[in-house]
Design a protein around this motif. Structure first.
Motif, PDB file in Angstrom:
ATOM      1  N   MET A   1      26.182  52.521 -65.839  1.00 39.23           N
ATOM      2  CA  MET A   1      24.978  51.706 -65.848  1.00 39.23           C
ATOM      3  C   MET A   1      23.940  52.262 -64.884  1.00 39.23           C
ATOM      4  SD  MET A   1      23.746  49.158 -67.302  1.00 39.23           S
ATOM      5  CE  MET A   1      22.543  47.932 -67.197  1.00 39.23           C
ATOM      6  N   ASN A   2      24.391  52.751 -63.743  1.00 38.48           N
ATOM      7  CA  ASN A   2      23.493  53.306 -62.739  1.00 38.48           C
ATOM      8  C   ASN A   2      22.776  54.551 -63.270  1.00 38.48           C
ATOM      9  OD1 ASN A   2      22.202  53.443 -60.295  1.00 38.48           O
ATOM     10  ND2 ASN A   2      23.907  54.449 -59.242  1.00 38.48           N
ATOM     11  N   VAL A   3      23.470  55.345 -64.079  1.00 39.55           N
ATOM     12  CA  VAL A   3      22.885  56.550 -64.649  1.00 39.55           C
ATOM     13  C   VAL A   3      21.763  56.181 -65.621  1.00 39.55           C
ATOM     14  CG1 VAL A   3      23.367  58.565 -66.093  1.00 39.55           C
ATOM     15  CG2 VAL A   3      25.013  57.853 -64.368  1.00 39.55           C
ATOM     16  N   VAL A   4      21.976  55.130 -66.404  1.00 40.39           N
ATOM     17  CA  VAL A   4      20.969  54.677 -67.364  1.00 40.39           C
ATOM     18  C   VAL A   4      19.717  54.205 -66.626  1.00 40.39           C
ATOM     19  CG1 VAL A   4      20.456  52.976 -69.146  1.00 40.39           C
ATOM     20  CG2 VAL A   4      22.692  54.088 -69.091  1.00 40.39           C
ATOM     21  N   ILE A   5      19.891  53.463 -65.552  1.00 42.43           N
ATOM     22  CA  ILE A   5      18.760  52.964 -64.775  1.00 42.43           C
ATOM     23  C   ILE A   5      17.993  54.132 -64.157  1.00 42.43           C
ATOM     24  CG2 ILE A   5      18.103  51.628 -62.741  1.00 42.43           C
ATOM     25  CD1 ILE A   5      20.427  49.735 -63.436  1.00 42.43           C
ATOM     26  N   LYS A   6      18.696  55.113 -63.627  1.00 44.94           N
ATOM     27  CA  LYS A   6      18.046  56.294 -63.053  1.00 44.94           C
ATOM     28  C   LYS A   6      17.262  57.057 -64.114  1.00 44.94           C
ATOM     29  CE  LYS A   6      21.009  57.272 -59.116  1.00 44.94           C
ATOM     30  NZ  LYS A   6      21.903  58.249 -58.485  1.00 44.94           N
ATOM     31  N   PHE A   7      17.867  57.201 -65.306  1.00 40.49           N
ATOM     32  CA  PHE A   7      17.181  57.902 -66.389  1.00 40.49           C
ATOM     33  C   PHE A   7      15.919  57.162 -66.811  1.00 40.49           C
ATOM     34  CE2 PHE A   7      16.374  58.384 -70.947  1.00 40.49           C
ATOM     35  CZ  PHE A   7      16.084  59.739 -70.980  1.00 40.49           C
ATOM     36  N   LEU A   8      16.006  55.854 -66.987  1.00 34.77           N
ATOM     37  CA  LEU A   8      14.844  55.053 -67.376  1.00 34.77           C
ATOM     38  C   LEU A   8      13.745  55.129 -66.312  1.00 34.77           C
ATOM     39  CD1 LEU A   8      16.479  51.913 -68.998  1.00 34.77           C
ATOM     40  CD2 LEU A   8      15.232  53.748 -70.149  1.00 34.77           C
ATOM     41  N   LYS A   9      14.136  55.052 -65.063  1.00 32.93           N
ATOM     42  CA  LYS A   9      13.169  55.139 -63.968  1.00 32.93           C
ATOM     43  C   LYS A   9      12.476  56.501 -63.993  1.00 32.93           C
ATOM     44  CE  LYS A   9      12.824  54.851 -58.964  1.00 32.93           C
ATOM     45  NZ  LYS A   9      13.558  54.721 -57.710  1.00 32.93           N
ATOM     46  N   TYR A  10      13.240  57.569 -64.155  1.00 32.13           N
ATOM     47  CA  TYR A  10      12.675  58.916 -64.207  1.00 32.13           C
ATOM     48  C   TYR A  10      11.736  59.062 -65.404  1.00 32.13           C
ATOM     49  CZ  TYR A  10      12.377  63.921 -65.063  1.00 32.13           C
ATOM     50  OH  TYR A  10      11.918  65.185 -65.302  1.00 32.13           O
TER      51      TYR A  10
ATOM     52  N   ILE B   1      10.120  56.712 -67.184  1.00 32.97           N
ATOM     53  CA  ILE B   1       8.916  55.890 -67.047  1.00 32.97           C
ATOM     54  C   ILE B   1       7.961  56.508 -66.035  1.00 32.97           C
ATOM     55  CG2 ILE B   1       8.058  53.650 -66.244  1.00 32.97           C
ATOM     56  CD1 ILE B   1      10.574  52.399 -67.558  1.00 32.97           C
ATOM     57  N   CYS B   2       8.473  56.962 -64.897  1.00 30.64           N
ATOM     58  CA  CYS B   2       7.610  57.589 -63.884  1.00 30.64           C
ATOM     59  C   CYS B   2       6.963  58.854 -64.429  1.00 30.64           C
ATOM     60  CB  CYS B   2       8.403  57.905 -62.628  1.00 30.64           C
ATOM     61  SG  CYS B   2       8.881  56.447 -61.691  1.00 30.64           S
ATOM     62  N   LYS B   3       7.728  59.653 -65.140  1.00 32.86           N
ATOM     63  CA  LYS B   3       7.196  60.895 -65.693  1.00 32.86           C
ATOM     64  C   LYS B   3       6.138  60.586 -66.756  1.00 32.86           C
ATOM     65  CE  LYS B   3       8.387  65.409 -67.079  1.00 32.86           C
ATOM     66  NZ  LYS B   3       7.951  66.346 -66.095  1.00 32.86           N
ATOM     67  N   TRP B   4       6.396  59.612 -67.619  1.00 29.20           N
ATOM     68  CA  TRP B   4       5.464  59.264 -68.690  1.00 29.20           C
ATOM     69  C   TRP B   4       4.162  58.720 -68.117  1.00 29.20           C
ATOM     70  CZ3 TRP B   4       3.738  54.518 -71.023  1.00 29.20           C
ATOM     71  CH2 TRP B   4       3.116  54.698 -72.246  1.00 29.20           C
ATOM     72  N   PHE B   5       4.243  57.778 -67.179  1.00 31.96           N
ATOM     73  CA  PHE B   5       3.035  57.224 -66.575  1.00 31.96           C
ATOM     74  C   PHE B   5       2.299  58.266 -65.740  1.00 31.96           C
ATOM     75  CE2 PHE B   5       4.927  52.884 -67.184  1.00 31.96           C
ATOM     76  CZ  PHE B   5       3.960  52.448 -68.067  1.00 31.96           C
ATOM     77  N   GLY B   6       3.032  59.141 -65.087  1.00 32.10           N
ATOM     78  CA  GLY B   6       2.408  60.207 -64.313  1.00 32.10           C
ATOM     79  C   GLY B   6       1.620  61.155 -65.203  1.00 32.10           C
ATOM     80  N   THR B   7       2.170  61.474 -66.360  1.00 30.65           N
ATOM     81  CA  THR B   7       1.488  62.350 -67.306  1.00 30.65           C
ATOM     82  C   THR B   7       0.211  61.706 -67.819  1.00 30.65           C
ATOM     83  OG1 THR B   7       3.606  63.275 -67.980  1.00 30.65           O
ATOM     84  CG2 THR B   7       1.766  63.626 -69.464  1.00 30.65           C
ATOM     85  N   ILE B   8       0.274  60.434 -68.150  1.00 33.10           N
ATOM     86  CA  ILE B   8      -0.909  59.726 -68.640  1.00 33.10           C
ATOM     87  C   ILE B   8      -1.978  59.663 -67.557  1.00 33.10           C
ATOM     88  CG2 ILE B   8      -1.767  57.465 -69.369  1.00 33.10           C
ATOM     89  CD1 ILE B   8       0.851  57.088 -70.867  1.00 33.10           C
ATOM     90  N   ALA B   9      -1.571  59.393 -66.335  1.00 36.97           N
ATOM     91  CA  ALA B   9      -2.537  59.300 -65.234  1.00 36.97           C
ATOM     92  C   ALA B   9      -3.216  60.643 -64.989  1.00 36.97           C
ATOM     93  CB  ALA B   9      -1.833  58.813 -63.966  1.00 36.97           C
ATOM     94  N   ILE B  10      -2.453  61.718 -64.979  1.00 36.75           N
ATOM     95  CA  ILE B  10      -3.019  63.050 -64.767  1.00 36.75           C
ATOM     96  C   ILE B  10      -3.967  63.406 -65.911  1.00 36.75           C
ATOM     97  CG2 ILE B  10      -2.466  65.523 -64.689  1.00 36.75           C
ATOM     98  CD1 ILE B  10       0.086  64.717 -63.147  1.00 36.75           C
TER      99      ILE B  10
END
Length: 57
Positions: free
Chosen positions: A1-10, A12-21
């Motif tokens: 479960m912890n791996v899934v949460i880490k993957f989702l966090k990564y 989402i951060c990468k996707w929003f970071g790309t949109i912001a840039i």
């Protein structure tokens, strides 16, 4: 479960970071085009970013 949460966090951060840039680059390019007096720049900017705005919707 912890791996899934880490993957989702990564992901989402990468996707929003790309949109912001992407938005920052577009805003900076728009300001650069406004400051130049070249009609060619205006036409190229309009052709590229109007097309991408239509595809994004």
């Amino acid at each position: 479960m912890n791996v899934v949460i880490k993957f989702l966090k990564y992901f989402i951060c990468k996707w929003f970071g790309t949109i912001a840039i992407e938005k920052i680059v577009i805003i900076l390019l728009r300001e650069l085009v406004k400051r130049t007096d070249s009609k060619v720049d205006d036409e190229v900017f309009k052709a590229i970013f109007d097309k991408t705005a239509e595809e994004g919707q």
